[in-house]
Scaffold this motif. Structure first.
Motif, PDB file in Angstrom:
ATOM      1  N   ALA A  70       0.649  -1.003   0.087  1.00 53.72           N
ATOM      2  CA  ALA A  70      -0.212   0.698   0.064  1.00 53.72           C
ATOM      3  C   ALA A  70       0.705   1.205  -0.370  1.00 53.72           C
ATOM      4  CB  ALA A  70      -1.115   0.487   0.887  1.00 53.72           C
ATOM      5  N   GLN A  71       2.016   0.708  -0.070  1.00 55.19           N
ATOM      6  CA  GLN A  71       3.007   2.285   0.576  1.00 55.19           C
ATOM      7  C   GLN A  71       3.038   2.427  -0.753  1.00 55.19           C
ATOM      8  OE1 GLN A  71       4.146   4.089   2.800  1.00 55.19           O
ATOM      9  NE2 GLN A  71       3.670   2.589   4.684  1.00 55.19           N
ATOM     10  N   ASN A  72       2.871   1.982  -1.473  1.00 55.95           N
ATOM     11  CA  ASN A  72       3.293   2.382  -4.032  1.00 55.95           C
ATOM     12  C   ASN A  72       2.017   3.404  -3.505  1.00 55.95           C
ATOM     13  OD1 ASN A  72       5.111   0.412  -4.075  1.00 55.95           O
ATOM     14  ND2 ASN A  72       4.146  -1.078  -4.403  1.00 55.95           N
ATOM     15  N   THR A  73       0.944   3.240  -3.440  1.00 56.92           N
ATOM     16  CA  THR A  73      -0.366   4.072  -3.524  1.00 56.92           C
ATOM     17  C   THR A  73      -0.190   5.138  -3.156  1.00 56.92           C
ATOM     18  OG1 THR A  73      -1.608   1.699  -3.922  1.00 56.92           O
ATOM     19  CG2 THR A  73      -2.773   4.103  -3.497  1.00 56.92           C
ATOM     20  N   LYS A  74       0.101   5.168  -1.072  1.00 59.62           N
ATOM     21  CA  LYS A  74       0.791   6.239  -0.512  1.00 59.62           C
ATOM     22  C   LYS A  74       1.596   6.991  -1.453  1.00 59.62           C
ATOM     23  CE  LYS A  74       2.590   7.460   3.856  1.00 59.62           C
ATOM     24  NZ  LYS A  74       1.714   7.809   4.180  1.00 59.62           N
ATOM     25  N   ARG A  75       2.906   6.350  -1.566  1.00 64.96           N
ATOM     26  CA  ARG A  75       3.764   7.600  -2.663  1.00 64.96           C
ATOM     27  C   ARG A  75       3.190   8.505  -3.605  1.00 64.96           C
ATOM     28  NH1 ARG A  75       6.832   3.600  -1.148  1.00 64.96           N
ATOM     29  NH2 ARG A  75       6.991   3.052  -2.751  1.00 64.96           N
ATOM     30  N   LYS A  76       2.322   7.381  -4.476  1.00 70.92           N
ATOM     31  CA  LYS A  76       1.364   8.061  -5.823  1.00 70.92           C
ATOM     32  C   LYS A  76       0.306   9.458  -5.453  1.00 70.92           C
ATOM     33  CE  LYS A  76       3.096   4.218  -8.556  1.00 70.92           C
ATOM     34  NZ  LYS A  76       2.340   3.025  -8.952  1.00 70.92           N
ATOM     35  N   TRP A  77      -0.475   9.032  -4.763  1.00 73.19           N
ATOM     36  CA  TRP A  77      -1.476   9.886  -4.077  1.00 73.19           C
ATOM     37  C   TRP A  77      -1.058  11.575  -3.529  1.00 73.19           C
ATOM     38  CZ3 TRP A  77      -5.930   5.802  -2.473  1.00 73.19           C
ATOM     39  CH2 TRP A  77      -6.063   5.338  -3.184  1.00 73.19           C
ATOM     40  N   GLU A  78      -0.160  11.009  -2.997  1.00 72.59           N
ATOM     41  CA  GLU A  78       0.317  11.975  -1.727  1.00 72.59           C
ATOM     42  C   GLU A  78       1.365  12.847  -2.779  1.00 72.59           C
ATOM     43  OE1 GLU A  78       2.266  10.812   2.010  1.00 72.59           O
ATOM     44  OE2 GLU A  78       0.339  10.166   2.587  1.00 72.59           O
ATOM     45  N   ALA A  79       2.199  12.517  -3.907  1.00 75.82           N
ATOM     46  CA  ALA A  79       2.976  12.916  -4.938  1.00 75.82           C
ATOM     47  C   ALA A  79       1.853  14.100  -5.645  1.00 75.82           C
ATOM     48  CB  ALA A  79       3.726  11.864  -6.072  1.00 75.82           C
ATOM     49  N   GLU A  80       0.167  13.907  -5.780  1.00 71.51           N
ATOM     50  CA  GLU A  80      -0.184  15.398  -6.123  1.00 71.51           C
ATOM     51  C   GLU A  80      -1.087  15.171  -5.138  1.00 71.51           C
ATOM     52  OE1 GLU A  80      -1.986  13.136  -9.577  1.00 71.51           O
ATOM     53  OE2 GLU A  80      -1.045  11.424 -10.112  1.00 71.51           O
ATOM     54  N   PRO A  81      -0.575  16.299  -4.154  1.00 69.26           N
ATOM     55  CA  PRO A  81      -1.443  16.958  -3.711  1.00 69.26           C
ATOM     56  C   PRO A  81      -3.451  17.608  -3.733  1.00 69.26           C
ATOM     57  CG  PRO A  81       0.423  18.229  -3.455  1.00 69.26           C
ATOM     58  CD  PRO A  81      -0.197  17.401  -5.080  1.00 69.26           C
ATOM     59  N   ALA A  82      -2.906  17.308  -5.363  1.00 73.86           N
ATOM     60  CA  ALA A  82      -4.998  18.168  -5.967  1.00 73.86           C
ATOM     61  C   ALA A  82      -5.644  16.569  -5.559  1.00 73.86           C
ATOM     62  CB  ALA A  82      -3.981  18.892  -6.814  1.00 73.86           C
ATOM     63  N   ILE A  83      -4.938  15.759  -5.876  1.00 73.78           N
ATOM     64  CA  ILE A  83      -6.460  14.229  -5.146  1.00 73.78           C
ATOM     65  C   ILE A  83      -6.849  14.725  -3.752  1.00 73.78           C
ATOM     66  CG2 ILE A  83      -6.795  11.920  -4.480  1.00 73.78           C
ATOM     67  CD1 ILE A  83      -4.048  11.464  -6.473  1.00 73.78           C
ATOM     68  N   ALA A  84      -5.785  15.149  -2.482  1.00 73.51           N
ATOM     69  CA  ALA A  84      -6.066  15.126  -1.039  1.00 73.51           C
ATOM     70  C   ALA A  84      -7.331  16.193  -0.883  1.00 73.51           C
ATOM     71  CB  ALA A  84      -5.254  15.136  -0.534  1.00 73.51           C
ATOM     72  N   GLN A  85      -6.563  17.049  -1.867  1.00 69.13           N
ATOM     73  CA  GLN A  85      -7.288  18.715  -1.785  1.00 69.13           C
ATOM     74  C   GLN A  85      -8.941  18.672  -2.150  1.00 69.13           C
ATOM     75  OE1 GLN A  85      -4.945  21.505  -3.364  1.00 69.13           O
ATOM     76  NE2 GLN A  85      -3.682  21.353  -2.347  1.00 69.13           N
TER      77      GLN A  85
END
Length: 343
Positions: A162-177
């Protein structure tokens, strides 16, 4: 990248709620459960999306029909009034994202095939005190995979893949925003809207029927059982009290469960010395009650076999239905409302 499509297939937060009504003092929730499977068979769709308001099904979509279907009559009015959203093709997009995600996940876990599930559970809550909650979490093969923390705009990975997905999603801050904006704004707006459309059923109150029965134990003690059934909404406070003192440490309880008619039932018991049974009361608080109930055991309560059988049969039916739908949900559903703190 594993599929993270929530900000694209949900209604935009610019949409404004119409005709809001009082939501009462209880908490209210809007939830969605998405499930993708690696292999279809025996009528099982490759992708399913189910929406709930206050734990009640409101709509359903699957890859077999590729149609969003209302689950309750008032949703048909939503369909008419918001046709552009109802016909939104993004669920089909989510279906394709989930399909690709399953391929990626099998690579993460070094799996060459077999039956696997990829599930997303997300939603928001409007609590009785006016505060708001929201969550978004994923599971793979029935286990936690990754969860969103909307306060820190970060993702919590459950294991090394799951760390793979965490790194990819957090590399794109717009997803979380975008996700935070949805959970705190658009989701709440749609929840209020749905409560207004379905207020005759969602905002109703049904009083609990409370009975106390007793059963002799082999050790000379006896078990007092308090059953509250037929109530709505789901939130209820039940405790055993001795001379007014709450006896939580000695109480055994089961989770509040649904009845087949859309109401709920609760069950709690306590072991007591028979000579002290008159000191015990089952204390019940619910939105439908002007004053709390304090119910003691009575001689006639010992013969309520019909009531007990009725509750068991109703619960069994409800659990059967839940079991059929439950293949689409993963095990953390019960903790979803307070994923950042507690249930």
């Amino acid at each position: 990248m594993c599929g993270q499509a929530v900000p694209t297939y949900l209604p935009t937060h610019q949409q404004q709620s119409q005709g809001r009504s009082s939501t009462g003092s209880s908490s209210h929730s809007l939830q969605y459960f998405y499930t993708g499977v690696s292999e279809a068979g025996q009528g099982l769709p490759r992708f399913v999306a189910v929406g709930y308001v206050d734990g009640q099904p409101m709509d359903h979509y699957d890859s077999n029909t590729r149609r969003k279907v209302p689950a309750v009559p008032w949703m048909r009015k939503v369909e008419r009034d918001h046709a552009e959203h109802w016909r939104n093709p993004n669920r089909r997009i989510s279906e394709l994202v989930f399909k690709q995600s399953l391929v990626n996940l099998q690579n993460y876990y070094n799996q060459s095939g077999g039956f696997h599930t990829w599930q997303n559970m997300y939603g928001c809550e409007l609590r009785g005190d006016g505060s708001k909650g929201g969550y978004d979490q994923y599971g793979y093969d029935g286990r936690d995979f990754i969860a969103f923390d909307k306060e820190t705009l970060t993702w919590t990975a459950a294991d090394v893949p799951a760390q793979n997905t965490k790194r990819k999603w957090e590399a794109e801050p717009a997803i979380a925003q975008r996700l935070k904006a949805y959970l705190e704004e658009s989701c709440i707006e749609w929840l209020r809207r749905y409560l207004d459309y379905g207020k005759e059923t969602l905002l109703r109150t049904e009083r609990p029927v409370v009975k106390v029965t007793s059963q002799a134990d082999h050790d000379g003690l006896e078990t007092l059982v308090c059953q509250a059934h037929g109530f709505y909404p789901k939130a209820i406070e039940t405790t055993w009290r001795r001379d007014g003192e709450v006896m939580d440490h000695a109480t055994f309880r089961r989770d509040v469960a649904p009845n087949s008619d859309g109401t709920y039932h609760a069950w709690l018991s306590i072991k007591v010395d028979p000579k002290d049974r008159d000191r015990y009361r089952c204390h019940v608080e619910h939105d439908s009650l002007l004053e709390p109930l304090d119910i003691a055991w009575e001689e006639t309560g010992a013969s309520n076999l019909g009531l007990i059988i009725g509750c068991v049969v109703g619960a069994a039916f409800a659990l059967l239905v839940a079991g059929i739908v439950g293949i689409y949900f993963y095990k953390k559903c019960q903790d979803c409302y307070r994923a950042a703190s507690s249930e």
